[in-house]
Scaffold this motif. Structure first.
Motif, PDB file in Angstrom:
ATOM      1  N   LEU A  40     -31.349  46.095  21.733  1.00  0.00           N
ATOM      2  CA  LEU A  40     -30.072  45.567  22.223  1.00  0.00           C
ATOM      3  C   LEU A  40     -28.969  45.576  21.175  1.00  0.00           C
ATOM      4  CD1 LEU A  40     -31.371  42.432  24.194  1.00  0.00           C
ATOM      5  CD2 LEU A  40     -30.699  44.662  25.118  1.00  0.00           C
ATOM      6  N   SER A  43     -25.295  41.822  18.603  1.00  0.00           N
ATOM      7  CA  SER A  43     -24.550  40.929  19.508  1.00  0.00           C
ATOM      8  C   SER A  43     -25.339  40.573  20.756  1.00  0.00           C
ATOM      9  CB  SER A  43     -23.221  41.569  19.924  1.00  0.00           C
ATOM     10  OG  SER A  43     -22.405  41.754  18.796  1.00  0.00           O
ATOM     11  N   LYS A  44     -25.911  41.565  21.403  1.00  0.00           N
ATOM     12  CA  LYS A  44     -26.661  41.306  22.635  1.00  0.00           C
ATOM     13  C   LYS A  44     -27.957  40.546  22.353  1.00  0.00           C
ATOM     14  CE  LYS A  44     -24.719  45.115  25.277  1.00  0.00           C
ATOM     15  NZ  LYS A  44     -24.959  46.435  25.873  1.00  0.00           N
ATOM     16  N   THR A  45     -28.565  40.814  21.203  1.00  0.00           N
ATOM     17  CA  THR A  45     -29.769  40.071  20.833  1.00  0.00           C
ATOM     18  C   THR A  45     -29.427  38.605  20.588  1.00  0.00           C
ATOM     19  OG1 THR A  45     -30.815  42.039  19.883  1.00  0.00           O
ATOM     20  CG2 THR A  45     -31.679  39.909  19.181  1.00  0.00           C
ATOM     21  N   VAL A  47     -26.986  36.956  21.971  1.00  0.00           N
ATOM     22  CA  VAL A  47     -26.753  36.370  23.298  1.00  0.00           C
ATOM     23  C   VAL A  47     -28.089  36.043  23.950  1.00  0.00           C
ATOM     24  CG1 VAL A  47     -25.929  36.867  25.636  1.00  0.00           C
ATOM     25  CG2 VAL A  47     -24.484  37.400  23.663  1.00  0.00           C
TER      26      VAL A  47
END
Length: 148
Positions: A40, A43-45, A47
């Motif tokens: 991911l 940033s996505k991790t 989140v």
């Protein structure tokens, strides 16, 4: 105290453990930090960790750092016992926050609700062995030992 923390043998066994555990964890860290290998990215991790898992942001950040910088340190044998200690705690946290409810086995065939914790048991065992043995042959830890 410092000598006990950094002392190690010339054995190849801890070297092998360091390389295997460090490499596998680094690959997972690269997914989380850089989005490599289908990951991911940072940033996505973050989140995922904070919103889906419910971790405080500092814990999510530390997981990512431990899986990247910690794995590199383990590969070169720098702070082997310290990294190994955290590599015992980290997968325990993963088991109890996410994987315990999914049972023991990995989701090899996509038929389970999620991934089990068998991988983390192996991770903990390898880290525990390194915590006890030290970094072994070619570990940079040796430069910190006071020679008498």
């Amino acid at each position: 105290m410092k000598n006990k923390l950094f002392e190690t043998s010339e054995s190849y066994a801890p070297l092998i453990l360091r390389f295997i555990l460090g490499f596998v964890v680094l690959m997972h860290g690269m997914q989380k930090l850089f989005g490599l290998f289908g990951g991911l990215g940072f940033s996505k991790t973050m989140v995922f960790f904070t919103q889906m898992v419910g971790l405080p942001w500092i814990m999510g950040f530390l997981v990512i750092i431990l899986e990247t910088v910690g794995a590199i340190a383990l590969l070169i044998g720098l702070g082997t016992r310290v990294i190994s200690f955290f590599y015992i705690i980290l997968p325990l946290g993963m088991i109890f926050t996410t994987h315990l409810k999914n049972g023991f086995f990995m989701n090899w065939f996509g038929t389970l609700k999620g991934e089990g914790y068998e991988y983390f048991i192996l991770w903990i065992g390898m880290a525990l062995a390194l915590f006890i043995l030290g970094g072994g042959k070619y570990a940079i830890d040796k430069v910190f030992i006071k020679r008498e």
